[in-house]
Motif scaffolding. Structure first.
Motif, PDB file in Angstrom:
ATOM      1  N   LYS A  10     -10.661  23.328 -17.227  1.00 31.94           N
ATOM      2  CA  LYS A  10     -10.269  22.951 -18.594  1.00 31.94           C
ATOM      3  C   LYS A  10      -9.673  21.551 -18.565  1.00 31.94           C
ATOM      4  CE  LYS A  10      -9.023  23.703 -22.961  1.00 31.94           C
ATOM      5  NZ  LYS A  10      -8.424  22.417 -23.233  1.00 31.94           N
ATOM      6  N   VAL A  11      -8.763  21.327 -17.616  1.00 31.39           N
ATOM      7  CA  VAL A  11      -8.133  20.013 -17.493  1.00 31.39           C
ATOM      8  C   VAL A  11      -9.203  18.953 -17.212  1.00 31.39           C
ATOM      9  CG1 VAL A  11      -6.591  18.618 -16.062  1.00 31.39           C
ATOM     10  CG2 VAL A  11      -5.920  20.928 -16.731  1.00 31.39           C
ATOM     11  N   ALA A  12     -10.032  19.230 -16.226  1.00 29.70           N
ATOM     12  CA  ALA A  12     -11.025  18.233 -15.811  1.00 29.70           C
ATOM     13  C   ALA A  12     -11.987  17.915 -16.942  1.00 29.70           C
ATOM     14  CB  ALA A  12     -11.790  18.755 -14.602  1.00 29.70           C
ATOM     15  N   ILE A  13     -12.486  18.954 -17.592  1.00 28.99           N
ATOM     16  CA  ILE A  13     -13.487  18.719 -18.641  1.00 28.99           C
ATOM     17  C   ILE A  13     -12.856  18.032 -19.842  1.00 28.99           C
ATOM     18  CG2 ILE A  13     -15.037  19.902 -20.267  1.00 28.99           C
ATOM     19  CD1 ILE A  13     -15.687  21.870 -18.000  1.00 28.99           C
ATOM     20  N   MET A  15      -1.218  15.432 -17.235  1.00 31.46           N
ATOM     21  CA  MET A  15      -2.635  15.801 -17.295  1.00 31.46           C
ATOM     22  C   MET A  15      -2.810  17.308 -17.467  1.00 31.46           C
ATOM     23  SD  MET A  15      -5.457  13.998 -14.943  1.00 31.46           S
ATOM     24  CE  MET A  15      -4.546  14.329 -13.468  1.00 31.46           C
ATOM     25  N   ILE A  16      -1.932  18.049 -16.740  1.00 34.37           N
ATOM     26  CA  ILE A  16      -2.055  19.505 -16.745  1.00 34.37           C
ATOM     27  C   ILE A  16      -1.822  20.080 -18.142  1.00 34.37           C
ATOM     28  CG2 ILE A  16       0.365  20.063 -16.167  1.00 34.37           C
ATOM     29  CD1 ILE A  16      -2.559  21.588 -14.284  1.00 34.37           C
ATOM     30  N   GLU A  17      -1.165  19.268 -19.018  1.00 33.55           N
ATOM     31  CA  GLU A  17      -0.886  19.778 -20.368  1.00 33.55           C
ATOM     32  C   GLU A  17      -2.177  20.098 -21.127  1.00 33.55           C
ATOM     33  OE1 GLU A  17      -0.394  16.650 -19.544  1.00 33.55           O
ATOM     34  OE2 GLU A  17      -1.554  15.451 -20.965  1.00 33.55           O
ATOM     35  N   LYS A  18      -3.293  19.529 -20.675  1.00 41.15           N
ATOM     36  CA  LYS A  18      -4.574  19.805 -21.340  1.00 41.15           C
ATOM     37  C   LYS A  18      -4.916  21.292 -21.283  1.00 41.15           C
ATOM     38  CE  LYS A  18      -6.469  15.355 -21.502  1.00 41.15           C
ATOM     39  NZ  LYS A  18      -5.358  14.765 -22.284  1.00 41.15           N
ATOM     40  N   ALA A  19      -4.319  21.972 -20.307  1.00 38.35           N
ATOM     41  CA  ALA A  19      -4.607  23.398 -20.173  1.00 38.35           C
ATOM     42  C   ALA A  19      -3.917  24.215 -21.253  1.00 38.35           C
ATOM     43  CB  ALA A  19      -4.169  23.888 -18.799  1.00 38.35           C
ATOM     44  N   PHE A  20      -2.954  23.571 -21.968  1.00 37.82           N
ATOM     45  CA  PHE A  20      -2.204  24.326 -22.980  1.00 37.82           C
ATOM     46  C   PHE A  20      -2.762  24.164 -24.384  1.00 37.82           C
ATOM     47  CE2 PHE A  20       0.859  23.689 -19.525  1.00 37.82           C
ATOM     48  CZ  PHE A  20       1.137  25.017 -19.252  1.00 37.82           C
ATOM     49  N   TYR A  21      -3.785  23.317 -24.505  1.00 41.01           N
ATOM     50  CA  TYR A  21      -4.431  23.190 -25.811  1.00 41.01           C
ATOM     51  C   TYR A  21      -5.869  23.652 -25.667  1.00 41.01           C
ATOM     52  CZ  TYR A  21      -0.388  20.211 -26.495  1.00 41.01           C
ATOM     53  OH  TYR A  21       0.892  19.744 -26.555  1.00 41.01           O
ATOM     54  N   GLY A  22      -6.210  24.695 -26.392  1.00 41.81           N
ATOM     55  CA  GLY A  22      -7.590  25.155 -26.260  1.00 41.81           C
ATOM     56  C   GLY A  22      -7.992  25.976 -27.462  1.00 41.81           C
ATOM     57  N   SER A  23      -9.276  26.298 -27.504  1.00 35.65           N
ATOM     58  CA  SER A  23      -9.803  27.063 -28.624  1.00 35.65           C
ATOM     59  C   SER A  23      -9.345  28.520 -28.521  1.00 35.65           C
ATOM     60  CB  SER A  23     -11.324  27.003 -28.591  1.00 35.65           C
ATOM     61  OG  SER A  23     -11.780  27.605 -27.408  1.00 35.65           O
ATOM     62  N   LYS A  24      -9.640  29.264 -29.585  1.00 36.35           N
ATOM     63  CA  LYS A  24      -9.300  30.693 -29.582  1.00 36.35           C
ATOM     64  C   LYS A  24      -9.996  31.403 -28.436  1.00 36.35           C
ATOM     65  CE  LYS A  24      -7.488  32.159 -33.920  1.00 36.35           C
ATOM     66  NZ  LYS A  24      -7.953  31.393 -35.115  1.00 36.35           N
ATOM     67  N   LYS A  25     -11.275  31.019 -28.210  1.00 39.79           N
ATOM     68  CA  LYS A  25     -12.044  31.652 -27.140  1.00 39.79           C
ATOM     69  C   LYS A  25     -11.368  31.424 -25.794  1.00 39.79           C
ATOM     70  CE  LYS A  25     -16.793  31.827 -28.730  1.00 39.79           C
ATOM     71  NZ  LYS A  25     -17.979  30.984 -28.853  1.00 39.79           N
ATOM     72  N   TYR A  26     -10.905  30.189 -25.587  1.00 39.91           N
ATOM     73  CA  TYR A  26     -10.236  29.839 -24.336  1.00 39.91           C
ATOM     74  C   TYR A  26      -9.019  30.731 -24.121  1.00 39.91           C
ATOM     75  CZ  TYR A  26      -7.253  27.042 -21.198  1.00 39.91           C
ATOM     76  OH  TYR A  26      -6.423  26.616 -20.188  1.00 39.91           O
ATOM     77  N   TRP A  27      -8.201  30.849 -25.171  1.00 46.79           N
ATOM     78  CA  TRP A  27      -6.986  31.652 -25.029  1.00 46.79           C
ATOM     79  C   TRP A  27      -7.302  33.132 -24.860  1.00 46.79           C
ATOM     80  CZ3 TRP A  27      -2.875  29.870 -23.175  1.00 46.79           C
ATOM     81  CH2 TRP A  27      -2.517  28.531 -23.404  1.00 46.79           C
TER      82      TRP A  27
END
Lengths: 272, 385, 136
Positions: B374-377, B1-13
């Motif tokens: 991020k993970v939860a959403i 589940m935590i892997e969701k934190a490693f995929y995000g938009s440019k803004k997120y990063w």
């Protein structure tokens, strides 16, 4: 995610958890072992030959140490200075010129030392008369109650001691002390000590310190340094012994203590 | 589940990288404190606790406030909170972590922190505070991740979570009660020694925590499609209004006791805060700001028309957070030491390095919050789709 | 295998990092510790012996000092009765440093070799340090 990959990840997760967990337990158990070692009995447990630890035959003993400060005998500035300097020198008290100072024995005007004993018509000269202050060595010390590590504790003879090896510097004892007797080493004190006395350790940054009735001197058979320097203006003795000098003095003189209403039962008595 | 934190938009990063840079900068100041000692702070012999302990106190409240969602949702089956629940629990995790870090950065001998567990002193409230905080962290991690995992699988959460949730309700109350006991049991500190301290702490927590949660939700909703739902916002705002009213009421009770009894020890800290004492006025501006903002926030929160207006609500929440922060996150600690046992006044203001270290701890909290949300959403958006 | 290059590069970096202590110390000869006992106090002793046997002191002085500090501070026991029945004050300053007044040639020899950093000296005054301090 396909199931193989998931199973692999789960396996990795569990095994990593186990490794970290066992590492933590290992660390904890070795720490606990260290804890018992600190008790001193570990030497025998390890099969090593060693001697025994006893208190010095010349140590002074009491049921409850206490001090009476005879304010009538403090007249000149020098009467105070002698006592304060005697303490400062042998205990390596640094002279820090800021609010982050260290104080074991010091003086405050009567109106600050006894704020609840104020009135507008006080005896002439009493309002500003300096009072010698130090740790009250309470019978029920709030600092000991709050200390999370037992770094400050009460000895059987009533002295509230500091274990500088154990103090974590949380300063809860400073918040708890109603007498403002405790100081914290905000920094390394050594640069602020004019002459280091080699017989007594300095303290290190990050620990709390205070007067401990010269426990190290009592254990050697000596009276507290300030008492020795006071020329009889301070009387030190055992409250539990009805024939002690201090009990005799208290029984025939009017004495007060700081903030008695808090129920801490200070061991410092002031004779007016 | 935590892997969701490693995929995000440019803004997120960009946000994550920004937080790490900020953290690195602040960490530099901690290293200075680590080698120089707490001398780099504004604290002194007379005001021996400061910004760090105050932040700790404030954030324990934020952590405990998750029960304002847990009680309606789990005990009263108020389903509107279903989309907000996990965000509150994850915010509590970030808050508890910050609490622990604030205690840590406040220690004079941080390397010896384990002494608290090696030589446990059951008579010390500090020991119990560490214990309950650690327990609360574990509880929230367990509950948060288990319920989220269940939701991801579209299955009901396992049965063993329910008792833990009920336990967490009591536990949340206990963390803030114990934190109040840190102060409320000290002789010779009249501003703190008050039986209503724990109740005041909880009231303050139950308004400021949900207020911060709502503000963060408003902020997050600008970047994600996920919506917590109008009804839950309205309901939480109502809770904030009630809790803030209780908070102000409790404070007024303190003021009455102090000023009707006219006992100087009781009055002095209030005088110092609101009027200045013997010419010492360093905290006066802040303290006067506090009731102003508090009243303003109540004026918007109490009438339903203004409370249900998102823009006005946002203003009220910001005013409320600032007001409660000045109260609990700053002046509570500083005023507790004024006057000192000798009737003297020592003023306290944090130094720049001290503020940077505190900011560093907040940055860690923001990082944790960002990753967890991020993970939860991500999970929530996927299950909704 | 996907990402072969990345995986191998990662493994090489990992192996390099985990063996870093070896690379770091390669070619550096460590001098064998050589603790010295020639201080004025020891030279004057007829029979040169510490408070316990040499072997015991080498192996257990740290536990012993640890036990001492707790005994003195927490149990107000200040005297050590050695296995041979002699009395010693449990104190670095009053007992140990009397003979071992050469911290650099004695204590530090093994401590630096083993890379242990006892923080005794943050508080306890090293022999000779008070003089150095006074001259500043």
């Amino acid at each position: 995610m396909d199931s193989d990959k998931r199973r692999f990840l789960r396996f990795m997760g569990i095994s990593t958890g186990l490794v970290i967990g066992s590492g933590f337990l290992g660390g904890l158990s070795s720490a606990l072992r260290l804890g018992t070692k600190l008790g001193g009995s570990a030497l025998a447990a390890q099969g090593a030959v060693s001697g025994s630890l006893i208190s010095s035959p010349s140590a002074l003993k009491a049921g409850r140490w206490a001090m009476a400060i005879d304010l009538r005998k403090f007249k000149t500035n020098d009467d105070y200075r002698r006592c304060i300097d005697a303490c400062d020198e042998i205990h390596n008290i640094p002279d820090i010129p800021t609010g982050q100072e260290i104080k074991w024995v010091w003086e405050e005007p009567y109106e600050n030392a006894f704020p609840e004993q104020q009135n507008h018509y006080l005896e002439k000269g009493l309002k500003d008369k300096p009072i010698l202050l130090m740790c009250n060595q309470c019978e029920y010390p709030p600092c000991v109650r709050v200390c999370p590590t037992g770094a400050t504790f009460k000895r059987r003879d009533g002295i509230v001691m500091m274990d500088y090896h154990r103090c974590i510097g949380c300063r809860y004892c400073m918040a708890a002390c109603p007498y403002g007797s405790r100081s914290f080493n905000f920094q390394d004190p050594r640069p602020f000590i004019k002459h280091i006395c080699p017989d007594y350790p300095t303290r290190t940054k990050g620990v709390v310190e205070k007067c401990d009735f010269c426990a190290e001197r009592l254990d050697k058979g000596l009276l507290p340094a300030c008492v020795e320097a006071s020329n009889g203006a301070m009387v030190f003795g055992d409250l539990d012994d009805p024939n002690s000098d201090i009990r005799k003095l208290l029984s025939k003189s009017f004495s007060i203590r700081r903030k008695p209403e808090l129920g801490t039962q200070p061991s410092i008595f002031y004779i007016l | 589940m935590i892997e969701k934190a490693f995929y995000g938009s440019k803004k997120y990063w960009a946000w994550i990288v920004f937080l790490f840079i900020l953290l690195g900068t602040c960490f530099h100041f901690y290293l200075i404190q680590f080698s120089e000692g707490l001398t780099i702070t504004g604290m002194s012999r007379n005001v021996s606790w400061g910004l760090y302990i105050a932040q700790f106190t404030y954030l324990v409240g934020v952590a405990a406030s998750a029960v304002m969602l847990v009680i309606p949702y789990y005990l009263h089956h108020y389903k509107a909170f279903s989309r907000m629940m996990i965000l509150g629990e994850f915010m509590a995790i970030a808050a508890v972590t910050m609490c622990m870090l604030f205690i840590f950065v406040d220690l004079g001998q941080p390397m010896r922190v384990m002494n608290v567990l090696l030589y446990p002193q059951l008579h010390s409230v500090m020991f119990w505070d560490m214990t309950v905080l650690g327990g609360y962290l574990v509880l929230n991690l367990l509950i948060g991740f288990t319920t989220l995992e269940a939701e991801r699988k579209a299955a009901p959460p396992p049965g063993w979570v329910k008792p833990l949730i009920y336990l967490s309700v009591l536990w949340a109350i206990s963390i803030h009660t114990v934190t109040a006991f840190l102060y409320a049991g000290l002789p010779g500190r009249p501003y703190w020694m008050s039986a209503i301290m724990a109740a005041r702490f909880l009231a303050g927590a139950f308004c400021s925590g949900p207020a911060i949660l709502l503000l963060l939700v408003f902020l997050a909703q600008r970047f994600v499609k996920y919506r917590v739902g109008e009804e839950s916002i309205k309901a939480l705002a109502k809770i904030v209004a009630y809790a803030m009213s209780a908070n102000v009421f409790f404070l007024l009770l303190e003021v009455f006791t102090a000023f009707y009894s006219r006992i100087p020890d009781e009055m002095n800290p209030f005088k110092y805060l609101f009027a200045g004492l013997d010419g010492h006025t360093a905290l006066r501006v802040r303290a006067v700001l506090r009731p102003g903002l508090g009243i303003a926030s109540l004026a918007i929160l109490i009438p339903p028309q203004s409370r249900n207006n998102t823009k006005l609500l946002t203003v009220a929440l910001i005013a409320l957070v600032v007001s409660t922060w000045i109260d609990k996150g700053f002046s509570l600690i500083a005023a507790g030491f004024v006057p000192n046992p000798f009737g003297r006044i020592t003023e306290y203001l944090p130094t720049f390095p001290e503020i940077m270290i505190a900011l560093g701890v907040y940055t860690v909290g923001l990082l944790i919050l960002t990753v967890l949300w991020k993970v939860a959403i991500s999970v929530k958006e996927k299950t909704a789709a | 295998m996907y990402d072969r290059g990345k995986i191998i590069a990662g493994l090489v970096v990992f192996a390099g990092l985990t063996t870093l202590p070896f690379w770091y110390n390669i070619g550096k000869a460590r001098v064998r510790p050589d603790p010295r006992l020639d201080t004025p106090a020891i030279r004057q002793m007829k029979e040169k012996h510490c408070i316990e046997s040499k072997r015991f002191m080498i192996e257990y002085h740290m536990q012993m000092l640890n036990g001492w500090r707790n005994a003195v501070v927490r149990d107000y026991k200040t005297t050590y009765v050695s296995t041979s029945g002699q009395y010693f004050t449990m104190s670095l300053e009053d007992t140990c440093f009397h003979c071992h007044s050469n911290e650099k040639q004695f204590c530090n020899q093994c401590h630096s070799y083993a890379d242990v950093k006892p923080y005794c000296w943050e508080c306890h005054v090293k022999p000779g340090e008070e003089i150095a301090h006074g001259q500043r």
